[in-house]
Motif scaffolding. Structure first.
Motif, PDB file in Angstrom:
ATOM      1  N   PRO A 161      -3.272  -1.213  -7.057  1.00 44.15           N
ATOM      2  CA  PRO A 161      -4.612  -0.627  -7.126  1.00 44.15           C
ATOM      3  C   PRO A 161      -5.047  -0.523  -8.576  1.00 44.15           C
ATOM      4  O   PRO A 161      -4.242  -0.197  -9.456  1.00 44.15           O
ATOM      5  N   PRO A 162      -6.313  -0.772  -8.882  1.00 40.52           N
ATOM      6  CA  PRO A 162      -6.772  -0.775 -10.277  1.00 40.52           C
ATOM      7  C   PRO A 162      -6.612   0.556 -10.980  1.00 40.52           C
ATOM      8  O   PRO A 162      -6.539   0.602 -12.207  1.00 40.52           O
ATOM      9  N   LEU A 216      -0.254  -1.975   1.844  1.00 41.64           N
ATOM     10  CA  LEU A 216      -0.424  -1.381   0.512  1.00 41.64           C
ATOM     11  C   LEU A 216      -1.474  -2.125  -0.299  1.00 41.64           C
ATOM     12  O   LEU A 216      -1.468  -2.090  -1.522  1.00 41.64           O
ATOM     13  N   GLY A 217      -2.373  -2.829   0.373  1.00 39.82           N
ATOM     14  CA  GLY A 217      -3.393  -3.611  -0.318  1.00 39.82           C
ATOM     15  C   GLY A 217      -3.129  -5.099  -0.152  1.00 39.82           C
ATOM     16  O   GLY A 217      -2.276  -5.515   0.635  1.00 39.82           O
ATOM     17  N   PRO A 218      -3.879  -5.944  -0.889  1.00 39.26           N
ATOM     18  CA  PRO A 218      -3.692  -7.397  -0.781  1.00 39.26           C
ATOM     19  C   PRO A 218      -2.230  -7.785  -1.033  1.00 39.26           C
ATOM     20  O   PRO A 218      -1.618  -7.326  -2.002  1.00 39.26           O
ATOM     21  N   TYR A 219      -1.682  -8.640  -0.162  1.00 35.65           N
ATOM     22  CA  TYR A 219      -0.257  -8.981  -0.223  1.00 35.65           C
ATOM     23  C   TYR A 219      -0.067 -10.392   0.322  1.00 35.65           C
ATOM     24  O   TYR A 219      -0.716 -10.784   1.296  1.00 35.65           O
ATOM     25  N   LEU A 246      -3.138 -10.902  -8.989  1.00 34.16           N
ATOM     26  CA  LEU A 246      -2.358 -11.566  -7.946  1.00 34.16           C
ATOM     27  C   LEU A 246      -2.531 -13.082  -7.985  1.00 34.16           C
ATOM     28  O   LEU A 246      -1.555 -13.835  -7.862  1.00 34.16           O
ATOM     29  N   ALA A 247      -3.748 -13.568  -8.171  1.00 36.82           N
ATOM     30  CA  ALA A 247      -3.992 -15.014  -8.172  1.00 36.82           C
ATOM     31  C   ALA A 247      -3.253 -15.692  -9.329  1.00 36.82           C
ATOM     32  O   ALA A 247      -2.603 -16.730  -9.164  1.00 36.82           O
TER      33      ALA A 247
END
Length: 267
Positions: A75-76, A55-58, A33-34
């Motif tokens: 997700p990983p 749904l996770g980091p957003y 993401l970064a």
């Protein structure tokens, strides 16, 4: 190319509402993401702020303080395609999801609440192309349009347009306007007499590593300069800039492989 927004009126706080069926948002799920924020921030001048974490980091991407797009982290343990996904507006996402199922589509995620922003579902049409449905609450959708760095058009690349057009027309109430040509299978979807998306049947010319899929076009001031930036930032030029009826167009991919198009519109 234009999107039908605002014709349904305004909400209680005076913000534009999207006509049901109109593309109202676009989102990208990635592994890094970064790094993805750095790529698109440098390419389009986007800034970012945290968004719903359903749904996770957003994060939401902003241009001049107005919402443009969303990005989340996969997700990983999920090996899903990295792709831009358009969302169609709905006043009742649960009803729309049921219509999608009845018409042969699939609802893969939801419907579920995204905190107080709204309610969503992630679906696929009968050919397998993924799209989202968004019922707005606090978050109406894209707040900036018609300037470099904003979504300008959405186009479905699929095997053939006619059958999948029936699916989208039944679910969202689109009217169809085909291109009369022996050389191209293309039609435009309309709402209230305005074009909102295109369907392009390309047969066996779909990328081998990707089946039917939606392609988002982003407005740029200079297509050739934008292509130079894409390559310099670690992206890939898939189709160089070429002239089209709507302007100069190119197809590219970001460093994780998400395909998108650049368009330098004629104004």
């Amino acid at each position: 190319m234009t999107e039908a927004r605002g014709s349904a009126g305004r909400d209680d706080e005076g913000r534009d509402r999207y006509t049901p069926g109109a593309p109202c948002w676009v989102s990208l799920m990635v592994h890094g993401l970064a790094a993805t924020q750095e790529f698109y921030g440098a390419l389009f001048g986007w800034e970012f702020r945290p968004g719903p974490r359903h749904l996770g980091p957003y994060v939401r991407a902003l241009l001049d303080g107005r919402d443009v797009a969303g990005m989340g982290r996969l997700p990983p343990d999920r090996h899903l395609p990295v792709a831009w996904t358009p969302y169609m507006a709905s006043d009742h996402v649960d009803q729309t999801a049921e219509a999608i199922r009845l018409c042969g589509g699939t609802v893969g995620v939801g419907p579920l609440d995204a905190e107080d922003a709204g309610r969503l579902a992630i679906c696929s049409d009968p050919s397998g192309a993924v799209f989202g449905v968004w019922q707005a609450a606090a978050h109406q959708g894209i707040g900036a349009a018609g300037q470099p760095g904003t979504p300008a058009w959405h186009e479905l690349l699929t095997f053939e347009s006619e059958s999948v057009a029936k699916f989208y027309g039944t679910v969202f109430g689109y009217e169809e306007e085909p291109v009369v040509s022996a050389d191209i299978d293309y039609l435009t979807l309309h709402l209230d007499g305005r074009p909102v998306a295109g369907l392009h049947g390309v047969g066996t010319s779909l990328p081998r590593d990707q089946g039917p899929h939606w392609l988002t076009y982003f407005e740029v001031a200079d297509a050739d300069e934008a292509l130079h930036h894409v390559a310099g930032l670690g992206g890939h030029v898939l189709k160089p800039a070429r002239e089209s009826a709507d302007g100069r167009v190119a197809t590219v991919a970001d460093p994780e492989g998400a395909r998108f198009a650049l368009i330098e519109s004629r104004r």
